[in-house]
Design an enzyme around this catalytic site. Structure first.
Site, mmCIF file in Angstrom:
data_model
loop_
_atom_site.group_PDB
_atom_site.id
_atom_site.type_symbol
_atom_site.label_atom_id
_atom_site.label_comp_id
_atom_site.label_asym_id
_atom_site.label_seq_id
_atom_site.Cartn_x
_atom_site.Cartn_y
_atom_site.Cartn_z
ATOM 1 C CG ASP A 191 -2.165 0.912 0.941
ATOM 2 O OD1 ASP A 191 -2.078 1.767 0.028
ATOM 3 O OD2 ASP A 191 -3.186 0.793 1.636
HETATM 4 C C1 BGC Z 1 -5.048 3.202 -0.059
HETATM 5 C C2 BGC Z 1 -5.094 2.179 -1.173
HETATM 6 C C3 BGC Z 1 -4.927 2.856 -2.487
HETATM 7 C C4 BGC Z 1 -3.604 3.606 -2.481
HETATM 8 C C5 BGC Z 1 -3.280 4.322 -3.770
HETATM 9 C C6 BGC Z 1 -3.852 4.126 -0.151
HETATM 10 O O1 BGC Z 1 -4.042 5.244 0.653
HETATM 11 O O2 BGC Z 1 -5.049 2.547 1.190
HETATM 12 O O3 BGC Z 1 -6.301 1.464 -1.124
HETATM 13 O O4 BGC Z 1 -4.996 1.936 -3.526
HETATM 14 O O5 BGC Z 1 -3.645 4.582 -1.467
HETATM 15 O O6 BGC Z 1 -4.060 5.447 -3.937
#
Ligand code: BGC
Length: 712
Positions: free
Chosen positions: A233
């Protein structure tokens, strides 16, 4: 391309080139190696559609007009359809749009268990039940990946709250891990063949999920044989050595100092000094090349995708129709019988509020989004007088600064605990005024529909809610409107369970939907007007009170540095059924404008599996769709078991008076629990009840079966 050819590419790559492939070199992409024809890998959020284009090195939108897309019902909405075929079609739309926008990986679906109604990201998830998640997520992934685009199932694992999401350490016993929190991911990997998976932000048993040895090396790679790509993540990596050794392939983050990422220069230094073997880097590059090969990025014909087609809009309308849940309908209040020249009062901000641009990383730029008011008006036409009064107001404008929340999400928002609604005296006065106007309208209308619920101020990434109550004075509004018009139809739009106690007994008709995509308003209007017969079922319980929820009553939510899932396997209906705690609307509940009758249950154990047969009949006068649900009931004598567990369901469309024979197959694992001593699934006793019904509480047929005990 075989392993040998991939190895030949790896042999030709310099250490720098390999390092470039395994970490973000832009907010949403890695680096390619042009001289060898290796492309960068382009990723994008998210589950409700392909995210708008952002700058390469910061989170400001590009602001172009070519990134409007189809807006899918959120995962929490799609799950209400209990229709795996529609999930597949929705996944296909998402994959085709992602490819059409030039993406290689779409960061969806989110499948974490809805452990508490307060989790801010519940709307991005599907259910409290692992079986339903499995059955809905697998086709969604298949649909995406038909388009030469990779799904990225997230967030692996035990990521069930937003409070302290970057640091909280989830303590979950092995049985709950195996029975509740992992089956969805296992099915997505083994059955859905998800090509990538996203590590979660939180820690699990003391180690961050993005480089958690047990989760990634032992379970995902070892037990499940995953040979795809593990992506962190954004900002979920905290240690170079662990990231190198524990199965992570690509590190992504939110800042523009790409060379400083743990898997960039720091990793290169450690390889050079001999602390980390280069073969570990080769392993990651091999996984990435294998992914590229599967997506036809290394040669061959690659599908080109397309976005914003009429066909996509049609599909999403169909999904939205099946995702509306009729919770209550006394005295046949619904469908609304609207006479020409009558006056309809539409009240409540959720009648007009557009939701596609909120919620965090799932937010998108929708090509269009039909509000329920628009849906009603487009269908009713000019001869019916439809009048709107807001009744309440959230009144928060999306600011430019807010749009860029993600750039400082690591320091700021990720540590924020709960979203607090605070309103000033002035706002309070305004609310009173809005309520007064709405009540006046309600008094003078033939029919009143009141749209309430939540929005993405509450259902949002990076924050949990502080309460299950409806905000903005909606309880008072509902009460006052019901006082002047007792036939008011209440519609709740929300991505999580909400507290309906103040009005659920009194209101005659209640309809629920989650954020239902670009055609959600039309679908809602069709249901209210009887053009579509509702067939959605709740994929999560609507408890009466927050205090009744297992995560709050037995376990901890949101905990402190650690959060102890003391409720173990008793999540959602498993708990309410065991403790006989009354709930407002149970798991699997959802009414129709017709009635269904269940008969002729016949159960047969044919050795390797159990077969369940029955007939279901539409006894009413309109066509409808029923979701027949099969629960296995264990006596729990030898081993503590949830009283009922969903192990099968089927949605069938039946014409008036039509009868159909349907059948289910239950395997040995459907009777099993996770035996921590034997480290495998195990059938503990030989007698089980099979309960067939229209919800977990509305069991219509019941029979017995014996299954031989032992390992699965
Ligand atoms: C989120 C993810 C997301 C990623 C990219 C993170 O803050 O937890 O679900 O895909 O950002 O935007």
């Amino acid at each position: 391309m075989n392993r040998h050819e991939i190895d030949r590419i790896i042999e030709q790559l310099s250490l720098d080139e390999k390092i470039g492939m395994i970490h973000g070199q832009g907010i949403f992409h890695t680096k390619g190696v042009e001289r060898l024809g290796v492309l960068p890998l382009w990723m994008s959020d998210g589950p409700m559609g392909v995210r708008k284009e952002l700058q390469d090195d910061n989170w400001k939108p590009k602001g172009t007009t070519d990134d409007f897309v189809s807006y899918l019902p959120s995962n929490s909405a799609l799950a209400c359809s209990w229709n795996p075929d529609l999930e597949k079609e929705a996944g296909h739309v998402l994959g085709e749009e992602a490819r059409g926008r030039g993406k290689d990986v779409i960061l969806a679906p989110g499948i974490n268990i809805m452990r508490s109604p307060l989790c801010g990201r519940n709307f991005e998830y599907m259910s409290e039940d692992p079986y339903l998640i499995k059955k809905m997520a697998v086709p969604f992934i298949e649909g995406i990946q038909e388009n030469d685009v990779a799904a990225c199932v997230k967030h692996f694992a035990v990521n069930n709250q937003e409070t302290r999401r970057l640091s909280v350490d989830a303590q979950v016993d092995e049985r709950a891990l195996r029975e509740i929190y992992l089956p969805g991911f296992e099915a997505c990997v083994k059955e859905g063949k998800s090509l990538t998976i996203m590590g979660a932000y939180n820690k699990f048993r003391g180690q961050h999920c993005c480089h958690n040895h047990y989760l990634l090396e032992e379970i995902l790679r070892g037990e499940w044989g995953f040979d795809g790509v593990v992506i962190s993540d954004w900002g979920g990596v905290h240690d170079t050595l662990e990231a190198a050794e524990n199965g992570l392939d690509i590190e992504m983050s939110v800042t523009d100092c790409f060379d400083d990422y743990f898997m960039a220069e720091p990793l290169k230094e450690k390889v050079k000094s001999g602390e980390i073997s280069e073969s570990l880097i080769d392993e990651k590059v091999r996984n990435i090349l294998r992914l590229m090969e599967r997506l036809h990025m290394l040669g061959g014909d690659r599908k080109k995708g397309v976005y914003n087609t009429r066909a996509h809009q049609e599909t999403l309308l169909e999904c939205a129709r099946e995702s509306v849940v009729l919770l209550k309908n006394e005295e046949h209040c619904l469908p609304l019988d609207v006479k020409e020249h009558s006056r309809i009062g539409v009240i409540g901000e959720n009648a007009v509020k557009l939701h596609s641009s909120g919620g965090g990383s799932a937010a998108i730029k929708a090509l269009y989004e039909l509000s329920p008011l628009m849906g009603l008006k487009t269908i009713l036409g000019g001869n019916v007088q439809v009048e709107y009064a807001p009744g309440y107001s959230s009144a928060k404008e999306q600011t430019e600064e807010k749009e860029e929340w993600q750039s400082d999400s690591l320091e700021d928002r990720a540590y924020k605990t709960v979203y607090q609604e605070n309103h000033t005296e002035e706002e309070e006065l305004k609310r009173g005024q809005l309520r007064k106007e709405a009540v006046e309208l309600a008094k003078n209308c033939d029919k009143v529909i009141l749209f309430c619920g939540l929005n993405h101020e509450f259902d949002a990434e990076g924050q949990d809610k502080s309460s299950m109550k409806l905000p903005y004075g909606q309880e008072e509004l509902i009460e006052e409107v019901l006082n002047v018009n007792e036939n008011t139809i209440i519609v709740i739009i929300a991505g999580s369970p909400v507290d309906m106690e103040s009005f659920a007994d009194r209101a005659k008709a209640i309809v629920y939907s989650s954020y239902n995509g670009m055609e959600g308003g039309r679908a809602m209007a069709e249901v209210l007007l009887g053009i579509t017969n509702p067939s959605g079922k709740l994929p999560y319980t609507m408890p009466r009170r927050l205090e009744d929820c297992p995560a709050h009553k037995i376990g901890e939510f949101p905990g402190e540095e650690t959060v102890d899932y003391k409720e173990g396997i008793f999540v959602g209906y498993r708990f309410y059924e065991k403790e006989k705690i009354p709930v407002r609307y149970c798991f699997g509940h959802g009414l129709s404008y017709t009635e269904f009758q269940y008969d002729d249950l016949h159960i047969e154990n044919v050795g390797e599996h159990v077969e369940v047969f029955l007939t279901v009949k539409n006894t009413g006068t309109v066509a409808g769709k029923e979701v027949v649900q099969v629960y296995v009931e264990a006596s729990g004598e030898k081993m503590e078991r949830p009283p009922k567990e969903l192990k099968g369901f089927l949605k069938s469309e039946l014409q008036p008076q039509e009868e159909r024979k349907i059948s289910f197959i239950l395997n040995r694992e459907d009777f099993s629990y996770y035996n921590e001593e034997e480290k495998c699934f195990w059938v503990p006793e030989d007698q089980y009840s099979i309960c067939v019904g229209s919800s977990v509480q509305d069991i219509r047929l019941r029979g017995q079966v014996s299954v031989s005990p032992g390992a699965v």
